[in-house]
Design an enzyme around this catalytic site. Structure first.
Site, PDB file in Angstrom:
ATOM      1  N   GLU A 163      65.279  30.715  67.228  1.00 32.63           N
ATOM      2  CA  GLU A 163      65.649  32.139  67.069  1.00 32.63           C
ATOM      3  C   GLU A 163      64.819  32.769  68.430  1.00 32.63           C
ATOM      4  O   GLU A 163      65.485  33.410  69.284  1.00 32.63           O
ATOM      5  CB  GLU A 163      65.053  32.794  66.006  1.00 32.63           C
ATOM      6  CG  GLU A 163      65.329  34.226  65.883  1.00 32.63           C
ATOM      7  CD  GLU A 163      64.499  34.833  64.674  1.00 32.63           C
ATOM      8  OE1 GLU A 163      63.851  35.899  64.872  1.00 32.63           O
ATOM      9  OE2 GLU A 163      64.341  34.289  63.723  1.00 32.63           O
ATOM     10  N   ASP A 221      66.828  34.428  71.505  1.00 33.44           N
ATOM     11  CA  ASP A 221      66.244  35.726  72.120  1.00 33.44           C
ATOM     12  C   ASP A 221      66.321  35.889  73.613  1.00 33.44           C
ATOM     13  O   ASP A 221      66.994  36.686  74.350  1.00 33.44           O
ATOM     14  CB  ASP A 221      65.279  36.102  71.316  1.00 33.44           C
ATOM     15  CG  ASP A 221      64.740  37.463  71.948  1.00 33.44           C
ATOM     16  OD1 ASP A 221      65.680  38.250  72.086  1.00 33.44           O
ATOM     17  OD2 ASP A 221      63.574  37.812  71.878  1.00 33.44           O
ATOM     18  N   ASN A 280      68.860  37.581  63.538  1.00 36.99           N
ATOM     19  CA  ASN A 280      68.134  36.406  63.676  1.00 36.99           C
ATOM     20  C   ASN A 280      68.930  34.927  63.679  1.00 36.99           C
ATOM     21  O   ASN A 280      68.682  34.091  64.287  1.00 36.99           O
ATOM     22  CB  ASN A 280      66.927  36.096  62.658  1.00 36.99           C
ATOM     23  CG  ASN A 280      66.066  37.440  62.619  1.00 36.99           C
ATOM     24  OD1 ASN A 280      65.962  38.155  63.660  1.00 36.99           O
ATOM     25  ND2 ASN A 280      65.423  37.552  61.669  1.00 36.99           N
ATOM     26  N   GLU A 330      70.949  34.754  66.763  1.00 35.16           N
ATOM     27  CA  GLU A 330      69.813  34.378  68.173  1.00 35.16           C
ATOM     28  C   GLU A 330      69.533  32.723  67.896  1.00 35.16           C
ATOM     29  O   GLU A 330      69.447  31.909  68.824  1.00 35.16           O
ATOM     30  CB  GLU A 330      68.593  35.113  67.869  1.00 35.16           C
ATOM     31  CG  GLU A 330      68.642  36.672  68.684  1.00 35.16           C
ATOM     32  CD  GLU A 330      67.425  37.156  68.492  1.00 35.16           C
ATOM     33  OE1 GLU A 330      67.252  38.423  68.989  1.00 35.16           O
ATOM     34  OE2 GLU A 330      66.492  37.135  67.512  1.00 35.16           O
TER      35      GLU A 330
END
Length: 227
Positions: free
Chosen positions: A37, A41, A106, A109
């Site tokens: 995650e 990102d 989340n 990502e």
């Protein structure tokens, strides 16, 4: 054999374990998707920045920053993830159902992070543009997307030399889901109020209502950039 879960993703992992890890929530295992995650990102932010740089060749740095923030906002990523059906694929502890809405973004990502590890930046960029940005991001409507009505209202007040005050009060009425009441004062006069289960949501709802009452909206930020 191709994993049936790949159908909606339009991508088949070379490393099946990466796919499983990307969907494993921390509620189920200590070996989970949090690191992916974090990676996803950063990768997504870089891809979106590059995409906007070439999509709007005349846009200024400040405008590009605002546009990027709108695309990678938690609200937008949550929405995209829901439409992709990632939550239905996730491996999550059945005993815990209070995950909050951000679990959707989340998961998106972590999926991007896993794809990056699987095939590298170049191919991941192609996937994100083709399967995420183009199908789910309406570039023409980004101007109308407000990340924070509270911030927008405060900025408006500063420009117009108006005093904006936010007041939060506990609200324990008949609706147990409503815990807070937000009031907005304009030059010490009540302008708008709203209730919600969190302070932030109550303020946002009240600020959105206030903007509607004042008949104000954000100005387009890339109208003269050549697109």
């Amino acid at each position: 054999m191709k994993n049936s879960a790949y159908t909606n993703l339009e991508y088949s992992f070379q490393d099946e374990e990466l796919f499983q890890l990307a969907l494993t929530h921390k509620s189920l295992s200590s070996h989970n998707n949090e690191r992916l995650e974090f990676l996803g990102d950063g990768v997504l932010t870089a891809i979106v920045a590059e995409y906007l740089y070439f999509y709007y060749p005349k846009a200024k740095e400040g405008n590009l920053t605002k546009l990027r923030a709108k695309i990678v906002s938690r609200t937008k990523l949550n929405q995209i993830s829901k439409e992709m059906g990632l939550f239905e694929l996730a491996q999550i502890s059945k005993s815990n159902k209070n995950f909050g809405d951000d679990i959707h973004g989340n998961l998106l990502e972590s999926l991007i992070g896993a794809i990056f590890v699987d095939i590298g930046y170049g191919k991941t960029k192609s996937y994100v543009i083709k399967e995420i940005i183009k199908p789910f991001i309406d570039m023409s409507s980004l101007d109308n997307l407000v990340l924070s009505y509270k911030a927008f209202l405060i900025e408006w007040g500063q420009k117009e030399k108006k005093e904006i005050k936010f007041i939060i009060q506990d609200d324990f009425g008949l609706d147990l889901k409503v815990c807070y009441c937000a009031k907005i004062l304009l030059d010490d006069e009540l302008l708008a109020k709203s209730k919600a289960k969190s302070k932030k949501k109550a303020e946002e709802k009240a600020a959105k209502l206030a903007a509607r009452i004042l008949k104000i909206a954000p100005k387009p930020i890339h109208a003269s950039n050549g697109k």
